[in-house]
Design a protein around this motif. Structure first.
Motif, short mmCIF file in Angstrom:
data_model
loop_
_atom_site.label_atom_id
_atom_site.label_comp_id
_atom_site.label_asym_id
_atom_site.label_seq_id
_atom_site.Cartn_x
_atom_site.Cartn_y
_atom_site.Cartn_z
N GLN A 269 31.37 10.13 35.86
CA GLN A 269 30.71 8.86 36.06
C GLN A 269 29.50 9.14 36.64
OE1 GLN A 269 32.92 6.00 38.52
NE2 GLN A 269 34.65 6.42 37.47
N ASN A 270 28.67 9.99 35.83
CA ASN A 270 27.21 10.19 36.19
C ASN A 270 26.86 11.26 37.56
OD1 ASN A 270 25.95 9.04 34.17
ND2 ASN A 270 26.00 7.05 35.11
N HIS A 271 28.22 11.61 38.02
CA HIS A 271 28.06 12.53 39.34
C HIS A 271 27.96 14.10 38.86
CE1 HIS A 271 28.09 9.24 42.09
NE2 HIS A 271 29.13 8.72 41.62
N PRO A 272 26.79 14.65 39.17
CA PRO A 272 26.89 16.03 38.64
C PRO A 272 27.99 16.75 39.58
CG PRO A 272 25.01 15.81 39.67
CD PRO A 272 25.82 14.38 39.74
N LEU A 273 29.12 17.22 38.97
CA LEU A 273 30.04 18.15 40.00
C LEU A 273 29.96 19.58 39.13
CD1 LEU A 273 31.03 15.23 40.39
CD2 LEU A 273 33.25 16.42 40.84
N VAL A 274 30.22 20.50 40.04
CA VAL A 274 30.42 22.09 39.51
C VAL A 274 31.83 22.52 40.16
CG1 VAL A 274 29.72 24.36 39.29
CG2 VAL A 274 27.92 22.72 39.19
N PHE A 275 32.68 22.72 38.83
CA PHE A 275 34.23 22.96 39.56
C PHE A 275 34.25 24.55 39.40
CE2 PHE A 275 36.83 19.24 39.63
CZ PHE A 275 35.86 18.14 39.06
N ILE A 276 34.81 25.14 40.32
CA ILE A 276 34.97 26.67 40.50
C ILE A 276 36.39 26.92 40.37
CG2 ILE A 276 34.34 28.60 41.92
CD1 ILE A 276 31.82 27.16 41.67
N ASP A 277 37.06 27.71 39.43
CA ASP A 277 38.21 28.04 39.39
C ASP A 277 38.26 29.22 40.20
OD1 ASP A 277 40.80 28.19 38.56
OD2 ASP A 277 40.28 28.83 36.29
N THR A 278 39.63 29.46 40.50
CA THR A 278 39.52 30.80 41.47
C THR A 278 40.93 31.57 41.34
OG1 THR A 278 40.36 29.76 43.35
CG2 THR A 278 37.97 29.80 43.36
N ALA A 279 40.93 32.77 41.69
CA ALA A 279 42.09 33.48 41.59
C ALA A 279 43.02 32.77 42.45
CB ALA A 279 41.99 35.08 42.12
N GLY A 280 44.33 32.91 42.13
CA GLY A 280 45.42 32.49 43.05
C GLY A 280 45.44 33.24 44.50
N ILE A 281 45.80 32.56 45.33
CA ILE A 281 45.99 33.23 46.76
C ILE A 281 47.18 34.27 46.79
CG2 ILE A 281 46.10 32.74 49.13
CD1 ILE A 281 44.83 29.79 48.70
N GLU A 282 46.73 35.25 47.02
CA GLU A 282 47.66 36.27 47.40
C GLU A 282 47.39 37.50 48.13
OE1 GLU A 282 49.12 38.12 43.51
OE2 GLU A 282 46.98 38.13 42.98
N THR A 283 48.35 37.97 48.89
CA THR A 283 47.90 39.22 49.92
C THR A 283 48.04 40.53 48.93
OG1 THR A 283 49.13 38.06 51.20
CG2 THR A 283 48.40 40.43 51.87
N VAL A 284 46.95 41.32 48.73
CA VAL A 284 47.02 42.59 47.88
C VAL A 284 46.71 43.71 48.79
CG1 VAL A 284 45.96 43.56 45.80
CG2 VAL A 284 45.91 41.10 46.05
N GLN A 285 47.61 44.72 48.59
CA GLN A 285 47.58 45.72 49.49
C GLN A 285 47.69 46.97 48.32
OE1 GLN A 285 50.53 45.07 51.90
NE2 GLN A 285 49.45 44.48 53.45
N GLY A 286 47.04 48.17 48.79
CA GLY A 286 47.00 49.42 47.85
C GLY A 286 45.73 49.77 47.51
N GLN A 287 45.47 50.81 46.90
CA GLN A 287 43.83 51.33 46.53
C GLN A 287 43.95 51.64 45.08
OE1 GLN A 287 41.37 51.65 48.65
NE2 GLN A 287 42.75 50.47 49.89
N SER A 288 44.75 51.11 44.40
CA SER A 288 44.75 51.45 42.58
C SER A 288 43.82 50.50 42.11
CB SER A 288 46.17 51.15 42.12
OG SER A 288 46.14 49.87 42.02
N ALA A 289 43.15 50.99 41.09
CA ALA A 289 41.73 50.23 40.46
C ALA A 289 42.16 48.71 40.44
CB ALA A 289 41.72 50.91 39.19
N LEU A 290 43.33 48.60 39.87
CA LEU A 290 43.98 47.18 39.71
C LEU A 290 43.91 46.36 40.89
CD1 LEU A 290 46.55 46.79 36.76
CD2 LEU A 290 44.25 45.79 37.09
N GLU A 291 44.35 47.00 41.93
CA GLU A 291 44.49 46.39 43.21
C GLU A 291 43.17 46.00 43.84
OE1 GLU A 291 49.15 48.06 44.41
OE2 GLU A 291 47.30 49.31 44.54
N GLN A 292 42.45 46.94 43.80
CA GLN A 292 40.85 46.87 44.24
C GLN A 292 40.19 45.55 43.59
OE1 GLN A 292 38.38 50.43 44.61
NE2 GLN A 292 40.25 51.55 45.74
N ILE A 293 40.59 45.41 42.26
CA ILE A 293 40.22 44.41 41.63
C ILE A 293 40.62 43.11 42.08
CG2 ILE A 293 39.63 43.20 39.46
CD1 ILE A 293 39.93 46.02 37.99
#
Ligand SMILES: Nc1nc2c(ncn2[C@@H]2O[C@H](COP(=O)(O)OP(=O)(O)OP(=O)(O)O)[C@@H](O)[C@H]2O)c(=O)[nH]1
Ligand SMILES: [Mg+2]
Length: 463
Positions: A269-293
């Motif tokens: 309705q004429n209002h400029p909005l910017v939607f930001i999609d984000t990664a789902g919230i989770e706890t990530v531990q570990g040091q592998s390349a994927l975990e770091q990403i």
């Protein structure tokens, strides 16, 4: 508000400094020369050195409240917000407790603070200029109605810096003109007429540019940032696509599909909005390349959530963990540095047979499109409120400043006319004085009771 009384900074003032709505924490603020002796009368022992410090203790509020734990933040010297000895008592956000502390402080000789009086003292101590004080006012409004601190801070910065430098240039020219007045009989000039007119013409153009920017700023519509937050697989990306009307983000049943933040401009309705999609919230531990990403993705996602104006908290309505996830999201939502609006979205409502979710949850389905219009309407309603409060606050500053800038331009133009007509530098000097004063009014380098009254009477008590 009678200002002559307000500019009195010798009283020690007290007020509740936090929201009076029920909250987990509350603050009572004190400022003034007797702050330390009031602390002592509460049974708090400030350390004798002059650095800011904190003391965790209990204070006795008498019957029926008894002993209450407080964290006292103590500024024994003038190195505080108000430039005065100050004290903040942090405790439970309970109004009876906060009121009892204020009553105690009044009994110990404090005076109840008037609206904006803490910020007025900060201004008088040179901690803030007037436009910054107005930005504080905006942030207070934002506590109640949304986030517009950004707009006001920007306005304050954009106005103050250039105007202060123009004013200082005017004062330099004024000094040259006035020095010449002392030697008028000897026909000594410190600045040639041609040089003077050229420099004044540059200043006038700069003042007019600032004035144009100011009126532009009040007309501009800002973009509102809306972040989608929730657990992996909550249906955030599909919801975004439904709002956008096209496939802007990847949807899949692999939990953890969204990694980078995806921003999608959507007009509603004429209002400029910017939607930001984000990664789902989770706890990530570990040091592998994927975990770091994944860890990087979590950091970006929570930053996007903190910086958004509006957050859509998405919980899968069909999930067996609906209740506990709702609680977890409420907990997440409490982590915010600035005022943001939180909307609660029950996703995948097509896949449940139970009734609608309890208010304030909005049931949506990215699959069937159900509830998407309701969500759009709710977003528009929130944004119209935000727009209104931003316009009001920015317009308040703009109206005050536009008059001063006009007065400055008129005075500089008269000064140029006097020089061109060879009318004598006495007139030039008096016009330059008027112009410098008018520019000084914008930042508060020059102020009158009337200006202070107009700015600070708009504050609420405790700020
Ligand atoms: N029935 C139904 N399924 C949905 C709906 N929205 C999403 N899904 C499904 O749920 C799964 C996850 O959807 P996404 O939109 O990718 O979820 P997300 O929250 O973005 O997930 P991440 O990016 O991993 O955090 C996909 O299989 C979707 O097809 C919906 O409204 N109804
Ligand atoms: Mg996703």
């Amino acid at each position: 508000m009678a200002l002559s009384r307000v500019v009195d900074v010798d009283d020690t003032i007290v007020a509740i400094g936090s929201s009076t709505a029920p909250a987990t924490r509350g603050v009572v603020r004190l400022s003034g020369p007797n702050s330390m002796s009031v602390a002592v009368r509460f049974g708090i022992q400030p350390q004798s050195d002059r650095r800011a410090h904190r003391v965790d203790t209990q204070i006795d509020l008498g019957d029926p409240l008894g002993q209450v734990p407080v964290r006292a933040l103590i500024w024994p010297s003038g190195r505080s917000y108000t430039g005065q000895p100050s004290l903040e008592l942090h405790t439970y956000g309970s109004l009876p407790i906060l009121n009892a502390i204020v009553r105690g402080a009044l009994a110990h000789g404090c005076r109840a603070a008037r609206p904006g009086e803490f910020t007025l003292r900060a201004f008088l101590a040179g901690r803030l200029d007037l436009t910054q004080a107005e930005a504080v006012l905006g942030v207070i409004d934002a506590d109640h109605r949304g986030s517009l601190d950004h707009a006001l801070r920007q306005l304050a910065g954009n106005l103050s810096r250039p105007l202060e430098s123009l004013r200082s240039e005017l004062l330099d020219l004024l000094a040259d003109v006035e020095a010449g007045l002392d030697f008028v009989d000897e026909d000594i000039q410190f600045i040639s007429d041609q040089d003077l007119v050229e420099r004044l013409t540059v200043i006038i153009a700069a003042v007019e540019t600032t004035r144009d920017q100011l009126s532009q700023r009040t007309r501009d519509k800002s973009e509102w940032i809306v972040a989608l937050r929730g657990l992996p697989n909550a249906g955030k990306s599909r919801l975004l696509n439904a709002l956008a009307g096209h496939d802007a983000a990847i949807v899949s049943d692999v939990a953890g599909t969204t990694r980078d933040v995806v921003s999608v401009p959507i007009q509603i309705q004429n209002h400029p909005l910017v939607f930001i999609d984000t990664a789902g919230i989770e706890t990530v531990q570990g040091q592998s390349a994927l975990e770091q990403i994944s860890q990087q993705a979590q950091i970006q996602a929570s930053r996007a959530g903190r910086e958004a104006d509006i957050r859509l908290w998405c919980v899968d309505r069909s999930s067996a963990d609906w209740q506990s996830t709702c609680q977890a999201m409420h907990h997440q939502a409490a982590d915010k540095r600035r005022a943001a609006i939180d909307l609660w979205v029950a996703t995948k409502s097509d896949s449940v047979t139970s009734g609608p979710p309890p208010a304030p949850w909005i049931a949506t389905s990215g699959l069937t499109g159900d509830g998407i219009d309701t969500l759009r309407e709710e977003l528009v309603a929130q944004i119209e409120q935000l727009d209104q409060s931003e316009t009001d606050s920015v317009a308040g500053t703009a109206a005050r400043c536009a008059g001063s800038l006009q007065a400055a331009t008129t005075a500089i133009q008269s000064a140029i006319d006097y020089v061109n007509q060879d009318d004598g530098h006495e007139y030039v000097s008096s016009e330059l004085r008027l112009a410098a004063a008018a520019l000084g009014e914008v930042t508060g380098a020059v102020y009158t009771d009337d200006i202070l009254d107009r700015v600070f009477s708009r504050f609420c008590i405790g700020k």
